[in-house]
Write a protein that holds these residues in place. Sequence first.
Motif, mmCIF file in Angstrom:
data_model
loop_
_atom_site.group_PDB
_atom_site.id
_atom_site.type_symbol
_atom_site.label_atom_id
_atom_site.label_comp_id
_atom_site.label_asym_id
_atom_site.label_seq_id
_atom_site.Cartn_x
_atom_site.Cartn_y
_atom_site.Cartn_z
ATOM 1 N N ALA A 94 28.011 -51.059 -23.097
ATOM 2 C CA ALA A 94 26.916 -51.582 -22.497
ATOM 3 C C ALA A 94 25.799 -52.162 -23.578
ATOM 4 C CB ALA A 94 26.146 -50.583 -21.807
ATOM 5 N N ARG A 95 25.623 -51.520 -24.649
ATOM 6 C CA ARG A 95 24.728 -52.142 -25.710
ATOM 7 C C ARG A 95 25.420 -53.435 -25.948
ATOM 8 N NH1 ARG A 95 23.779 -50.388 -30.452
ATOM 9 N NH2 ARG A 95 25.267 -48.833 -30.596
ATOM 10 N N ALA A 96 26.811 -53.610 -26.328
ATOM 11 C CA ALA A 96 27.369 -54.864 -26.876
ATOM 12 C C ALA A 96 27.106 -55.880 -25.920
ATOM 13 C CB ALA A 96 28.844 -54.662 -27.196
ATOM 14 N N ASP A 97 27.314 -55.477 -24.483
ATOM 15 C CA ASP A 97 27.272 -56.183 -23.545
ATOM 16 C C ASP A 97 25.971 -56.884 -23.496
ATOM 17 O OD1 ASP A 97 28.735 -57.765 -21.632
ATOM 18 O OD2 ASP A 97 28.071 -56.489 -19.941
ATOM 19 N N ALA A 98 24.858 -56.309 -23.545
ATOM 20 C CA ALA A 98 23.485 -56.608 -23.437
ATOM 21 C C ALA A 98 23.181 -57.557 -24.622
ATOM 22 C CB ALA A 98 22.506 -55.431 -23.833
ATOM 23 N N THR A 99 23.641 -57.453 -25.855
ATOM 24 C CA THR A 99 23.456 -58.195 -26.770
ATOM 25 C C THR A 99 24.245 -59.598 -26.577
ATOM 26 O OG1 THR A 99 23.500 -56.399 -28.499
ATOM 27 C CG2 THR A 99 24.130 -58.602 -29.383
ATOM 28 N N GLN A 100 25.309 -59.432 -25.837
ATOM 29 C CA GLN A 100 25.888 -60.951 -25.559
ATOM 30 C C GLN A 100 25.038 -61.633 -24.690
ATOM 31 O OE1 GLN A 100 29.829 -62.465 -23.281
ATOM 32 N NE2 GLN A 100 28.912 -60.420 -22.752
ATOM 33 N N PHE A 101 24.695 -61.125 -23.610
ATOM 34 C CA PHE A 101 23.659 -61.680 -22.523
ATOM 35 C C PHE A 101 22.303 -62.253 -23.328
ATOM 36 C CE2 PHE A 101 26.145 -59.422 -19.477
ATOM 37 C CZ PHE A 101 26.392 -60.411 -18.330
ATOM 38 N N GLU A 102 21.978 -61.549 -24.184
ATOM 39 C CA GLU A 102 20.872 -62.000 -24.858
ATOM 40 C C GLU A 102 20.857 -63.250 -25.694
ATOM 41 O OE1 GLU A 102 16.817 -62.032 -26.147
ATOM 42 O OE2 GLU A 102 17.702 -60.993 -24.471
ATOM 43 N N TRP A 103 21.982 -63.058 -26.211
ATOM 44 C CA TRP A 103 22.586 -64.470 -27.139
ATOM 45 C C TRP A 103 22.640 -65.629 -26.251
ATOM 46 C CZ3 TRP A 103 22.164 -67.449 -30.798
ATOM 47 C CH2 TRP A 103 23.298 -68.481 -31.338
ATOM 48 N N LYS A 104 23.321 -65.146 -25.029
ATOM 49 C CA LYS A 104 23.400 -66.331 -24.123
ATOM 50 C C LYS A 104 22.189 -66.978 -23.495
ATOM 51 C CE LYS A 104 28.164 -65.625 -21.922
ATOM 52 N NZ LYS A 104 28.753 -65.328 -20.532
ATOM 53 N N ARG A 105 21.173 -65.877 -23.308
ATOM 54 C CA ARG A 105 19.859 -66.669 -22.900
ATOM 55 C C ARG A 105 19.137 -67.418 -23.968
ATOM 56 N NH1 ARG A 105 14.934 -65.430 -23.240
ATOM 57 N NH2 ARG A 105 15.188 -63.881 -25.023
ATOM 58 N N VAL A 106 19.013 -66.806 -25.198
ATOM 59 C CA VAL A 106 18.558 -67.639 -26.281
ATOM 60 C C VAL A 106 19.180 -69.023 -26.432
ATOM 61 C CG1 VAL A 106 18.406 -67.560 -28.670
ATOM 62 C CG2 VAL A 106 17.927 -65.606 -27.301
ATOM 63 N N ARG A 107 20.510 -69.266 -26.270
ATOM 64 C CA ARG A 107 21.303 -70.235 -26.428
ATOM 65 C C ARG A 107 20.924 -71.329 -25.222
ATOM 66 N NH1 ARG A 107 27.645 -70.307 -26.678
ATOM 67 N NH2 ARG A 107 27.307 -69.962 -24.438
#
Length: 327
Positions: free
Chosen positions: A304-317
């Motif tokens: 879940a933490r890795a998934d949250a990091t991925q979604f945050e990176w998608k949002r920033v991009r």
Amino acid sequence: MSGVLSRLRRRQDAHSYYLTFAALLLSLTLVVDVVFHHNMDNRWFVWVLLVFCLSGAAATFAFGRRVPVWVGVVSVLVFLIAQAYFLSRSDDPASVIASVQQLPVVAFYLGWFVRPRLALALITTCVIVFSWVMAENPLLSVTGAIGTPVAVHGILGMLFCFAAGMFLWRRQMRVATVDPLTGAYNRQGMLDRLEYQLGKRSLNRVPLSVVVVDFDRFKELNDSRGHAAGDLVLSHTIGAWRSEIRSGDVIARLGGDEFVLVLPRANALEAQVIVDRLREVSEHPWTWGVAEAVPGESAEALLARADATQFEWKRVRRERQHREGLP
């Protein structure tokens, strides 16, 4: 009556079916001994085994897939002890021959349904014990009434059936844990290995990281070029990743274009280095999120933490692309 049998059949799986029919087959051999073997002086022991096999068959069929493997292992141990006894009977050729013929049935069960480490230990013990017992029995000597070739054929047949069972076990595990398209582990296979690595980490404190991967705009690729093209991209990409990851690293496909990398002995920075290397050999762009395990963390929480990091990176991009007017 037919309704009861239908419900019982729906409860079964391969393990319960094999255990049931193996017990019935062994029961039948014991019935043959009781009916036709008139000079048997251990008839009471055969009756005990017959009741044990018939009861086991009925109970196994009644419980179906709920029967745990340890029940089968205990049954195998009981029957192997009995076989060692019958093989030692130097005054009863019929019992010796019947026991030799029954060895493959039990060996096949060990190979198919028992975990390899325990199965190998048990089959090795069986080969040693049975070889010793048969070597001590004059009926199975070179000049004996039965002969050494029967003993050798019995051991070889047992080993062959054990190997066949092991093949089926491996194929069953592969079907249950491997994604057929890419050859990567599926979700269950990944969770099994991640939980194993987390257990090791709790003992030796070696770093462990996971990377959640999501291919960018993969639906557009499938819509424009077809699902076959998308499948080819995934299989080619995973093939390229395999040449770049380390021994012990795990690639898993959760479904669609979502993947997970389990990276033992790698902290977050080292995991990022591996990610950069994999991006260079990928023919389609993807977004990722990295998380390093912390003490006491479960597999689900780490993912879940890795998934949250991925979604945050998608949002920033997405925000960056929006500011720069990019599609």
